[in-house]
Design a protein around this motif. Structure first.
Motif, PDB file in Angstrom:
ATOM      1  N   GLU A  65     -10.819  66.958  54.678  1.00  0.00           N
ATOM      2  CA  GLU A  65     -10.478  67.545  55.969  1.00  0.00           C
ATOM      3  C   GLU A  65      -9.238  67.405  56.338  1.00  0.00           C
ATOM      4  O   GLU A  65      -8.569  68.251  56.932  1.00  0.00           O
ATOM      5  CB  GLU A  65     -11.432  67.532  57.025  1.00  0.00           C
ATOM      6  N   LEU A 113      -6.696  69.724  54.990  1.00  0.00           N
ATOM      7  CA  LEU A 113      -6.514  71.049  55.526  1.00  0.00           C
ATOM      8  C   LEU A 113      -5.837  70.996  56.732  1.00  0.00           C
ATOM      9  O   LEU A 113      -5.141  71.867  57.096  1.00  0.00           O
ATOM     10  CB  LEU A 113      -7.970  71.573  55.875  1.00  0.00           C
ATOM     11  N   LEU A 114      -6.118  69.994  57.734  1.00  0.00           N
ATOM     12  CA  LEU A 114      -5.175  69.856  58.757  1.00  0.00           C
ATOM     13  C   LEU A 114      -3.617  69.932  58.594  1.00  0.00           C
ATOM     14  O   LEU A 114      -2.867  70.504  59.199  1.00  0.00           O
ATOM     15  CB  LEU A 114      -5.695  68.770  59.796  1.00  0.00           C
ATOM     16  N   ARG A 171      -2.572  73.165  57.643  1.00  0.00           N
ATOM     17  CA  ARG A 171      -2.241  74.142  58.822  1.00  0.00           C
ATOM     18  C   ARG A 171      -0.773  73.625  59.168  1.00  0.00           C
ATOM     19  O   ARG A 171       0.081  74.609  59.983  1.00  0.00           O
ATOM     20  CB  ARG A 171      -3.259  73.983  59.615  1.00  0.00           C
ATOM     21  N   ARG A 221     -10.024  84.692  64.626  1.00  0.00           N
ATOM     22  CA  ARG A 221     -11.315  84.746  64.124  1.00  0.00           C
ATOM     23  C   ARG A 221     -12.216  85.847  64.725  1.00  0.00           C
ATOM     24  O   ARG A 221     -12.854  85.719  65.767  1.00  0.00           O
ATOM     25  CB  ARG A 221     -12.184  83.399  64.394  1.00  0.00           C
ATOM     26  N   ARG A 257      -7.831  81.152  68.392  1.00  0.00           N
ATOM     27  CA  ARG A 257      -7.901  79.584  68.776  1.00  0.00           C
ATOM     28  C   ARG A 257      -6.425  79.046  68.342  1.00  0.00           C
ATOM     29  O   ARG A 257      -5.908  79.134  67.298  1.00  0.00           O
ATOM     30  CB  ARG A 257      -8.944  79.167  67.738  1.00  0.00           C
ATOM     31  N   TYR A 297      -7.056  67.540  67.990  1.00  0.00           N
ATOM     32  CA  TYR A 297      -7.002  67.371  66.526  1.00  0.00           C
ATOM     33  C   TYR A 297      -5.668  66.549  66.021  1.00  0.00           C
ATOM     34  O   TYR A 297      -5.488  66.164  65.171  1.00  0.00           O
ATOM     35  CB  TYR A 297      -6.904  68.865  65.749  1.00  0.00           C
ATOM     36  N   ASP A 304     -13.022  75.679  67.743  1.00  0.00           N
ATOM     37  CA  ASP A 304     -13.728  75.364  66.531  1.00  0.00           C
ATOM     38  C   ASP A 304     -15.325  75.423  66.782  1.00  0.00           C
ATOM     39  O   ASP A 304     -16.064  76.041  66.150  1.00  0.00           O
ATOM     40  CB  ASP A 304     -13.436  73.727  66.235  1.00  0.00           C
TER      41      ASP A 304
END
Ligand code: IPM
Ligand code: MN
Length: 366
Positions: free
Chosen positions: A93, A96-97, A100, A110, A138, A145, A248
Motif C-alpha cells: 500500500e 500506491l501512496l 499517487r 469516485r 476525495r 495519510y 476513503d
C-alpha cells in the motif's frame, strides 16, 4: 489517412484480482479504440506486492518513470495476506501512496451510481437506493495519510492530519466545478466540532464557495452524520467533498449501495498524469478464479477516456456496461436468487462486443 492518435497507457496489474480485472478493461479499450479513431499501447509494469517480490520495493523506479512518461495509468489493486506483516515502505500500500504522490493526483473522483437494473442487489430497499448518483471528490495526496510528524514514539505512535489552505482550496475548486456540471450541490464533510484541521477545512470551503461559486449550493456535514445519511437517504447527495481519510471510509460505505464494491471506478487527477483504478481492493480470496467483477475497472477505463478527451468512446463503454447488465449478465457478486453468474472474462467479452458496436443491436442473452 492520418495516423490515429496513440495513447500510451502504463498498465499496473498489481496483486490479487488486479491482473484479471485490468485485462478486461484493456479488452474493452481495444474494442472501442478503432471505432473511435484512436489507438493505444499498454505496457505492463510491476506494482505493489508483485513488485516487492521481484524487486524488493512496491513502487520500483522503472514503474515510476514509465507512469510519469505515460498518457494515463491503469492500476488493478495492491496488497494481500502474503505481505500483511510487512511494515513501512515494505507494505504494498505504501507503493500506491507513493505513486499517487509522484503523479501529484490530489483529486480522487469516485462516482457511485445505482442503476435501476441493480437496485434489487442492494442490501438496502430498492426504492431507497434506486437512482442514487453521488460523486465523491476525495482529497488524495494530503491529510492524515501524509502528515508529519508520524511514526512510532518511545511509548506510542502518532499520525497527524495536516491540511494547508492551498490544499483545501484546490480540491474545493474541483468539487464546485464538478457540481456546476451536475446538479449544483456540494456537501462538504468534516469533523469541525472536534478537529482544528476540520475547522480550517470548513472555513476555506465556505470562502471558496462565497467568492467564486454562488451558483452552487453548499452545506457542511460532520463525518459521522454523513455516514448515517449515506445509508439513510443516498438520493440527497450530489457532490460530496472530503479529505483523504473520510473519503476513503465514506466511499467504501457508499459502495455498498449498489450491492457490490466491484462496481465502483475511480479517477485520480489534477497532476501530471491521471491514475485510474477500481475502488475495490485485491480480493485475495477470489484471485485467479476468473470470478471477480471487472465493472469497476472497465468504468475506470471509461473515466480514463474522458480524461484523454475521448468522451464518445467513454460513453460507448458506459453504455456497453449498462447494456450487458440489461441483457442479464451478472458476475457472482451481483447474482441474486436464481440468477446465473458468468466469469470475469465472459463479462468482459460481452462488454467489449457491445462497446465495439456503436449501434445497439439485439444482444445475446445468457
Ligand atoms: C483506496 C484504498 C487505499 C487508500 C489503500 C489501499 C492505500 O483503500 O484506494 O481506497 O486507503 O487510499
Ligand atoms: Mn479505500
Amino acid at each position: 489517412m492520418e495516423n490515429p492518435t496513440t495513447y500510451d497507457i502504463a498498465w499496473l496489474p498489481g496483486d490479487g484480482i488486479g491482473p484479471e480485472v485490468t485485462r478486461e478493461a484493456l479488452r474493452v479499450l481495444d474494442a472501442v479504440a478503432s471505432a473511435h479513431d484512436f489507438a493505444f499501447t499498454a505496457e505492463e509494469y510491476l506494482m505493489g506486492g508483485a513488485a516487492l517480490d521481484e524487486t524488493g520495493t512496491p513502487f520500483p523506479n522503472e514503474t515510476r518513470a514509465a507512469c510519469q512518461e505515460s498518457d494515463a495509468v491503469l492500476l488493478g489493486a495492491v496488497g494481500g495476506p502474503k505481505w500483511d506483516d510487512n511494515t513501512g515502505e515494505k507494505r504494498p500500500e505504501s507503493g500506491l501512496l507513493a505513486l499517487r504522490k509522484a503523479l501529484g493526483v490530489y483529486a480522487n473522483l469516485r462516482p457511485v451510481l445505482v442503476p435501476e437494473t441493480l437496485a434489487s442487489a442492494s442490501p438496502l430497499r430498492p426504492d431507497r437506493v434506486g437512482g442514487t448518483d453521488i460523486l465523491f471528490v476525495r482529497e488524495l495526496t494530503g491529510g492524515i495519510y501524509f502528515g508529519t510528524p508520524e511514526g512510532r514514539t518511545d511509548d506510542g505512535a502518532r499520525s497527524t492530519m495536516v491540511y494547508s489552505e492551498a490544499e483545501i482550496e484546490r480540491i474545493a475548486h474541483v468539487a464546485f466545478q464538478r457540481a456546476q456540471r451536475r446538479h449544483g450541490h456540494v456537501t462538504s464533510v468534516d469533523k469541525a466540532n472536534v478537529l482544528e484541521v476540520s475547522e480550517l477545512w470548513r472555513e476555506v470551503v465556505t470562502r471558496v464557495s462565497e467568492e467564486q461559486y454562488p451558483d452552487v449550493e453548499l452545506r457542511h456535514l460532520y463525518v459521522d452524520n454523513a455516514a448515517m445519511q449515506v445509508v439513510r437517504d443516498p438520493q440527497q447527495f450530489d457532490v460530496v467533498l472530503t479529505g483523504n481519510l473520510f473519503g476513503d471510509i465514506l466511499s467504501d460505505l457508499a459502495a455498498a449501495l449498489p450491492g457490490s464494491l466491484g462496481l465502483l471506478p475511480s479517477a485520480s487527477v489534477g497532476g501530471t498524469v491521471g491514475l485510474f483504478e477500481p475502488v475495490h481492493g485485491s480480493a485475495p480470496d477470489i484471485a485467479g478464479q476468473d470470478v471477480a467483477n471487472p465493472i469497476g475497472t472497465i468504468l475506470s477505463a471509461a473515466l480514463l477516456l474522458d480524461e484523454l478527451g475521448e468522451h464518445e468512446a467513454a460513453d460507448a463503454v458506459r453504455h456497453a456496461v449498462d447494456a450487458t447488465l440489461e441483457a442479464g449478465f451478472r458476475t457472482a457478486d451481483l447474482a441474486v436468487g436464481d440468477e446465473e453468474a458468468v466469469s470475469t472474462s465472459t463479462f468482459g467479452r460481452e462488454v467489449a462486443t457491445r462497446a465495439a458496436d456503436p449501434v445497439p443491436q439485439n444482444a445475446p442473452t445468457p
